[in-house]
Structures are given as C-alpha cells and as structure tokens.
Design an enzyme around this catalytic site. Structure first.
Site, PDB file in Angstrom:
ATOM      1  N   LEU A   1       0.871  -1.167   0.000  1.00  9.30           N
ATOM      2  CA  LEU A   1       0.000   0.000   0.000  1.00  9.30           C
ATOM      3  C   LEU A   1       0.911   1.220   0.000  1.00  9.30           C
ATOM      4  O   LEU A   1       1.849   1.296   0.800  1.00  9.30           O
ATOM      5  CB  LEU A   1      -0.906   0.056   1.241  1.00  9.30           C
ATOM      6  CG  LEU A   1      -2.244  -0.685   1.235  1.00  9.30           C
ATOM      7  CD1 LEU A   1      -3.032  -0.314   2.483  1.00  9.30           C
ATOM      8  CD2 LEU A   1      -3.068  -0.396   0.000  1.00  9.30           C
ATOM      9  N   ASP A   2       0.635   2.186  -0.886  1.00  9.34           N
ATOM     10  CA  ASP A   2       1.424   3.407  -0.896  1.00  9.34           C
ATOM     11  C   ASP A   2       1.328   4.111   0.454  1.00  9.34           C
ATOM     12  O   ASP A   2       0.317   3.989   1.163  1.00  9.34           O
ATOM     13  CB  ASP A   2       0.922   4.369  -1.981  1.00  9.34           C
ATOM     14  CG  ASP A   2       0.995   3.771  -3.366  1.00  9.34           C
ATOM     15  OD1 ASP A   2       1.804   2.839  -3.568  1.00  9.34           O
ATOM     16  OD2 ASP A   2       0.251   4.244  -4.246  1.00  9.34           O
ATOM     17  N   LYS A   3       2.340   4.885   0.773  1.00 11.64           N
ATOM     18  CA  LYS A   3       2.362   5.624   2.035  1.00 11.64           C
ATOM     19  C   LYS A   3       1.114   6.477   2.201  1.00 11.64           C
ATOM     20  O   LYS A   3       0.509   6.523   3.271  1.00 11.64           O
ATOM     21  CB  LYS A   3       3.605   6.512   2.095  1.00 11.64           C
ATOM     22  CG  LYS A   3       3.700   7.371   3.351  1.00 11.64           C
ATOM     23  CD  LYS A   3       4.970   8.205   3.347  1.00 11.64           C
ATOM     24  CE  LYS A   3       5.044   9.082   4.585  1.00 11.64           C
ATOM     25  NZ  LYS A   3       6.292   9.901   4.609  1.00 11.64           N
TER      26      LYS A   3
ATOM     27  N   ARG B   1      -3.585   5.643  -9.223  1.00  8.66           N
ATOM     28  CA  ARG B   1      -3.222   7.056  -9.254  1.00  8.66           C
ATOM     29  C   ARG B   1      -2.762   7.484 -10.643  1.00  8.66           C
ATOM     30  O   ARG B   1      -3.111   8.572 -11.120  1.00  8.66           O
ATOM     31  CB  ARG B   1      -2.134   7.315  -8.214  1.00  8.66           C
ATOM     32  CG  ARG B   1      -2.589   7.009  -6.796  1.00  8.66           C
ATOM     33  CD  ARG B   1      -1.442   6.852  -5.818  1.00  8.66           C
ATOM     34  NE  ARG B   1      -0.692   8.094  -5.677  1.00  8.66           N
ATOM     35  CZ  ARG B   1       0.400   8.194  -4.925  1.00  8.66           C
ATOM     36  NH1 ARG B   1       0.863   7.132  -4.266  1.00  8.66           N
ATOM     37  NH2 ARG B   1       1.033   9.346  -4.832  1.00  8.66           N
TER      38      ARG B   1
END
Length: 225
Positions: free
Chosen positions: A55-57, A155
């Site tokens: 999971l991205d930050k 994104r």
C-alpha cells in the site's frame, strides 16, 4: 505520527490492519506501521510481522500482514496469482459521463511522474475497473477494482484519464494541492483500500471497511452543499 493502528480481523498466521494514510508500511524504521505494531506486541513477542502486499504511504485502508513465514509464502502466492480481490474507494476530481468503465493504458512497472504518468521505458498491460458511487459539485467517488498490479496504478490511470485522485502529492496539480491545503484544510489523499477477499485454508475471507476516512468524508460532504 501517533495514530492508532486498528486491527480489523485476524486468522491463523495473519492479521488485517487498517493503515492510516501518510504512514509507510515498512520503509521508515521506528515510525512505520510494522515497527509500531511490532512494538505494541511487546518484547516477548515471537511473531515477525511482514506485509503480504503493498500500500502506498499516502493510501489508507486494509493491509494483510503475515505473522509466520509459511503464511507469508501462501498469501504472497495468492496475490501474485491475482487470486485476491482488491477494491478501493477513490475520491477523484471531475465528473464522469458513464457510471461504469475501465482504464487500460499500458504502464511501466515502476512509478511514473506528474508530467509522465505512463513512465519511461517498457510499458506493460494495466487494467483498472471503476464504478461511480456518488458525486459532489467538484468530485466523484469511485469504487475501483484492480486487475493488474502496477506501482501507483490507480493514481496513474486516474491522472491519465483527467481525473487525478484528490490530494495526490505525486500526480495531482500543485494548484489543486495548494487549494485543498489552504482553503479546505485537507492534506490527505482520497484513496482507500476498503475491500479484500481471499481463500484461507478452505474458507472465504471477506474484509471490508464501511466508511471513508474522516478527512475525505468531510471534504466530500462539504462539496455537496
């Protein structure tokens, strides 16, 4: 960051956590989610926590963490074989003419940038499906399912479609980010991993978060009025 990490569910050899947005999973020793959770288990804990997927930050939501090497191997194989259903809620800029659709622009396996979301070099298949859940004056709330696993896929696809994720520090426009921060006091990113489904020792495990994070929910509701 002193946010409390909520445990959603646990099984034999795994824990499902709700990761706060803005917290790294494991790349910020002492401050990342794995470090904080390991510390909370106490020095006597023999469990070695390892995330089973990414999971991205900036992304919040459900994260599976393995507590044994055997489970890590099993879960990693499920993710690699696309046998885990992953769905996200994305708050994005703009409106959609259709309630359902998909984005299939090929992407590089590594991350792109604001001016070149596709990325430089060899591009490979990438498929993202979306369904419109709700609309406000300036934003649309999407239910998104990933069919491939490229870095920053949602994104990048959202940016390429002209609907960047609200608050995205990498792919959003500086002007929009400045407006959100100064006029709306919004410094998060509107992307949440809210649904996971997978097989665990013959059982179907379904995990779901019913609500958006508070900041995103507040921004969305304010924009409806």
């Amino acid at each position: 960051m002193k946010e409390k990490i909520r445990i959603i569910e646990h099984g034999q050899g795994w824990i499902c956590l709700e990761k706060p947005g803005g917290m790294s999973v494991h790349n910020d020793p002492g401050k990342d989610m794995i470090s904080i959770l390991q510390k909370s288990l106490g020095r006597g804990s023999v469990e070695k926590l390892q995330p089973a997927h990414r999971l991205d930050k900036e992304t919040s939501g459900l994260l599976l963490v393995a507590t044994t090497q055997e489970t890590l191997t099993d879960l990693s194989a499920l993710f690699a074989a696309r046998k885990v259903t992953k769905r996200y809620k994305a708050l994005v800029h703009g409106h959609f003419d259709q309630d359902r659709g998909s984005w299939d622009t090929p992407l590089t396996k590594s991350a792109g940038g604001r001016t070149d979301p596709r990325g430089r070099g060899k591009r490979v298949k990438a498929l993202t499906g979306y369904t419109v859940l709700d609309r406000s004056i300036h934003y649309t709330l999407l239910d998104i399912e990933l069919f491939t696993g490229r870095k920053h896929q949602i994104r990048r696809h959202a940016k390429l479609a002209g609907h960047p994720v609200v608050g995205d520090p990498r792919y959003g426009s500086p002007r929009a980010l400045e407006f959100l921060k100064n006029q709306k006091q919004f410094e998060s990113m509107g992307l949440q991993s809210y649904f996971l489904k997978f097989q665990d020792k013959g059982r179907t495990i379904t995990l779901e978060l019913p609500d958006l994070p508070l900041e995103a929910a507040r921004l969305f509701e304010e924009d409806k009025s």
